[in-house]
Design a protein around this motif. Structure first.
Motif, short mmCIF file in Angstrom:
data_model
loop_
_atom_site.label_atom_id
_atom_site.label_comp_id
_atom_site.label_asym_id
_atom_site.label_seq_id
_atom_site.Cartn_x
_atom_site.Cartn_y
_atom_site.Cartn_z
N LEU A 87 -66.97 -34.35 -20.79
CA LEU A 87 -66.22 -33.96 -19.60
C LEU A 87 -66.76 -32.69 -18.98
O LEU A 87 -66.85 -32.56 -17.75
CB LEU A 87 -64.74 -33.78 -19.96
CG LEU A 87 -63.79 -33.40 -18.82
CD1 LEU A 87 -63.78 -34.50 -17.77
CD2 LEU A 87 -62.39 -33.14 -19.34
N SER A 88 -67.17 -31.73 -19.82
CA SER A 88 -67.72 -30.47 -19.28
C SER A 88 -69.05 -30.70 -18.58
O SER A 88 -69.40 -29.97 -17.65
CB SER A 88 -67.90 -29.46 -20.42
OG SER A 88 -68.83 -29.93 -21.39
N GLN A 89 -69.80 -31.71 -18.99
CA GLN A 89 -71.05 -32.03 -18.30
C GLN A 89 -70.80 -32.77 -16.99
O GLN A 89 -71.50 -32.54 -16.00
CB GLN A 89 -71.95 -32.86 -19.21
CG GLN A 89 -72.50 -32.08 -20.40
CD GLN A 89 -73.32 -32.94 -21.34
OE1 GLN A 89 -73.48 -34.14 -21.10
NE2 GLN A 89 -73.83 -32.36 -22.41
N GLN A 90 -69.79 -33.66 -16.98
CA GLN A 90 -69.50 -34.41 -15.76
C GLN A 90 -68.85 -33.53 -14.70
O GLN A 90 -69.11 -33.71 -13.51
CB GLN A 90 -68.58 -35.60 -16.09
CG GLN A 90 -69.22 -36.65 -16.98
CD GLN A 90 -70.38 -37.36 -16.30
OE1 GLN A 90 -70.37 -37.55 -15.08
NE2 GLN A 90 -71.38 -37.76 -17.08
N MET A 122 -58.72 -28.36 -23.39
CA MET A 122 -57.40 -28.07 -22.86
C MET A 122 -56.95 -29.13 -21.86
O MET A 122 -55.80 -29.61 -21.90
CB MET A 122 -57.40 -26.69 -22.19
CG MET A 122 -57.61 -25.53 -23.15
SD MET A 122 -57.93 -23.95 -22.30
CE MET A 122 -56.44 -23.76 -21.34
N ILE A 123 -57.87 -29.54 -20.98
CA ILE A 123 -57.53 -30.54 -19.97
C ILE A 123 -57.24 -31.89 -20.63
O ILE A 123 -56.28 -32.59 -20.26
CB ILE A 123 -58.67 -30.65 -18.95
CG1 ILE A 123 -58.80 -29.34 -18.17
CG2 ILE A 123 -58.44 -31.82 -18.00
CD1 ILE A 123 -60.01 -29.29 -17.26
N ILE A 124 -58.04 -32.26 -21.63
CA ILE A 124 -57.83 -33.55 -22.29
C ILE A 124 -56.49 -33.58 -23.00
O ILE A 124 -55.72 -34.56 -22.89
CB ILE A 124 -58.99 -33.83 -23.27
CG1 ILE A 124 -60.30 -34.06 -22.51
CG2 ILE A 124 -58.68 -35.03 -24.14
CD1 ILE A 124 -61.52 -34.15 -23.37
N ILE A 163 -53.66 -33.84 -20.45
CA ILE A 163 -53.53 -35.19 -19.87
C ILE A 163 -52.87 -36.13 -20.86
O ILE A 163 -51.97 -36.92 -20.50
CB ILE A 163 -54.92 -35.71 -19.45
CG1 ILE A 163 -55.44 -34.90 -18.25
CG2 ILE A 163 -54.87 -37.18 -19.10
CD1 ILE A 163 -56.87 -35.23 -17.87
N VAL A 164 -53.28 -36.06 -22.13
CA VAL A 164 -52.70 -36.96 -23.15
C VAL A 164 -51.21 -36.69 -23.31
O VAL A 164 -50.39 -37.62 -23.36
CB VAL A 164 -53.45 -36.78 -24.47
CG1 VAL A 164 -52.73 -37.52 -25.59
CG2 VAL A 164 -54.88 -37.32 -24.36
N MET A 165 -50.82 -35.41 -23.39
CA MET A 165 -49.41 -35.09 -23.54
C MET A 165 -48.61 -35.50 -22.31
O MET A 165 -47.47 -35.99 -22.42
CB MET A 165 -49.24 -33.59 -23.80
CG MET A 165 -49.67 -33.16 -25.18
SD MET A 165 -49.16 -31.48 -25.58
CE MET A 165 -47.39 -31.64 -25.63
N GLY A 166 -49.18 -35.33 -21.12
CA GLY A 166 -48.48 -35.74 -19.91
C GLY A 166 -48.27 -37.25 -19.87
O GLY A 166 -47.18 -37.73 -19.52
N ILE A 167 -49.30 -38.01 -20.22
CA ILE A 167 -49.19 -39.48 -20.20
C ILE A 167 -48.16 -39.95 -21.22
O ILE A 167 -47.29 -40.79 -20.91
CB ILE A 167 -50.56 -40.12 -20.46
CG1 ILE A 167 -51.49 -39.86 -19.27
CG2 ILE A 167 -50.42 -41.61 -20.71
CD1 ILE A 167 -52.91 -40.31 -19.50
N PHE A 168 -48.21 -39.43 -22.43
CA PHE A 168 -47.27 -39.86 -23.46
C PHE A 168 -45.84 -39.47 -23.11
O PHE A 168 -44.90 -40.23 -23.37
CB PHE A 168 -47.67 -39.29 -24.82
CG PHE A 168 -48.67 -40.13 -25.55
CD1 PHE A 168 -48.28 -41.24 -26.28
CD2 PHE A 168 -50.02 -39.83 -25.50
CE1 PHE A 168 -49.20 -42.03 -26.95
CE2 PHE A 168 -50.95 -40.61 -26.16
CZ PHE A 168 -50.54 -41.72 -26.89
N SER A 169 -45.65 -38.28 -22.53
CA SER A 169 -44.30 -37.87 -22.15
C SER A 169 -43.73 -38.79 -21.08
O SER A 169 -42.58 -39.24 -21.16
CB SER A 169 -44.32 -36.42 -21.64
OG SER A 169 -44.80 -35.55 -22.63
N GLY A 170 -44.56 -39.09 -20.05
CA GLY A 170 -44.08 -39.98 -19.00
C GLY A 170 -43.79 -41.38 -19.51
O GLY A 170 -42.78 -41.99 -19.15
N ILE A 171 -44.67 -41.92 -20.37
CA ILE A 171 -44.45 -43.27 -20.92
C ILE A 171 -43.18 -43.31 -21.78
O ILE A 171 -42.40 -44.27 -21.73
CB ILE A 171 -45.68 -43.72 -21.72
CG1 ILE A 171 -46.86 -43.96 -20.77
CG2 ILE A 171 -45.39 -44.98 -22.52
CD1 ILE A 171 -48.17 -44.28 -21.46
#
Length: 355
Positions: A86-89, A124-126, A129-137
């Protein structure tokens, strides 16, 4: 014949002998009475065999390189590999974010986290994102409205990002606590070696090679600083600034004072070890006395209060002939509300633990 001519003649003899040995090793398979065509054919076969051996060696080296790269990739955690990708992209935005977060590189240094700031920002970003997705689901599966699920997912993203930002500080506090707990044993170790006539640098190397946890790692960093050209005073002062502990500062000052002005450093370290042990025992006794009251509050929050809440909700629902609280709200309170209060109580008890 001069000395120079004799030396040149000696080198010529060595060269002739080397050529003879190489020729015998190459031509020992060629018969003496073989024709020129047979000799050429045998030499061609030998050349093909040598080329095949070279190709097989190259293939073996390539296989070894591929195996080594596979082992390295397997050893690295998946999170780190994703963060590096991700840091390279997204190199530009992540580097800008890493520079905008003040003190991140210093926090990573104090926590001894050997990760580049930009790679850590990608982690940190990954995690966010994972915590946000799991919380919403989770909120969506609990039959909450979509807008509320999205809002909770966004809050989960922020919570994950903030947790990862403060994670190096949490690791540093844990390392500092372990260092201060092991400090009396380390001082006794140093004092015993100094009493036996060992130098201070050798004694510190012994502590670095021992198994005292994070403090052994910190002593290893001190030794690396000294080997890279820093003096003992500079390395110890850097260690003192990094840890920011009053007890460690006392130890560093006593060592530097004894080295600079002389004195029995072994006796000083023994005395410091006894002082730290006595202070820790007194703090531990006070902590045990305070923990009894916290234990009663913890039992009330984790067992009595959820039961009373459930009984009150059922009684109120029976009296009004309708549910006072929706099932989703009851599930959130019972699964997250009261456990969060219990977890907060455990954190408070843990933070009061003496170091």
């Amino acid at each position: 014949m001069g000395l120079g001519d004799a030396f040149i003649h000696f080198l010529e003899k060595i060269g002739e002998r080397t050529i003879e040995v190489s020729e015998t090793t190459i031509l020992h398979r060629i018969p003496e009475r073989a024709t020129i065509q047979e000799r050429l054919q045998l030499l061609k076969q030998m050349q093909e065999e040598i080329e095949k051996e070279k190709e097989s060696k190259k293939e073996e080296e390539l296989d070894q390189i591929l195996e080594w790269r596979t082992e390295v990739e397997v050893r690295e955690p998946m999170m780190k590999r994703l963060a590096e990708a991700l840091s390279q992209q997204m190199r530009g935005p992540i580097e800008y974010l890493a520079h905008s977060i003040k003190g991140l590189d210093y926090d990573l240094y104090r926590a001894n986290i050997k990760t580049a700031p930009n790679v850590y920002v990608a982690q940190m970003i990954i995690v966010a994102i994972v915590m946000g997705i799991f919380s919403g689901i989770f909120m969506f599966l609990m039959m909450f409205p979509p807008d509320l699920s999205v809002m909770v997912g966004f809050l989960g993203f922020i919570a994950g990002f903030l947790y990862m930002r403060n994670y190096p500080k949490i690791v540093f506090r844990s390392r500092l606590s372990e260092c201060e707990k092991a400090l009396p044993y380390v001082l006794r170790h140093l004092a015993s070696l100094l009493s036996a006539g060992v130098g201070i640098a050798e004694a510190m190397i012994s502590v670095a090679n021992a198994d005292y946890g994070p403090i052994s790692e910190e002593f290893e960093l001190i030794i690396k600083d000294m080997r890279s050209g820093a003096s003992l005073e500079d390395a110890l002062e850097r260690f003192e600034r990094k840890m920011g502990s009053e007890n460690i500062s006392r130890v560093v000052k006593q060592i530097l004072r004894a080295v600079k002005f002389g004195g029995n450093l072994a006796d000083i370290l023994y005395k410091l070890a006894e002082d730290f042990s006595f202070e820790y025992r007194m703090r531990l006794l006070d902590y045990v006395q305070k923990i009894n009251g916290f234990a009663f509050i913890y039992m009330f929050l984790s067992v009595v209060m959820p039961t009373m809440f459930l009984v009150a909700i059922l009684a109120a629902s029976a009296m009004s002939q309708r549910l006072v609280l929706p099932p989703q709200g009851m599930a959130v309170l019972l699964l997250f509300g009261f456990p969060s209060l219990s977890l907060l109580m455990v954190v408070m008890i843990k933070r009061r633990e003496p170091r």
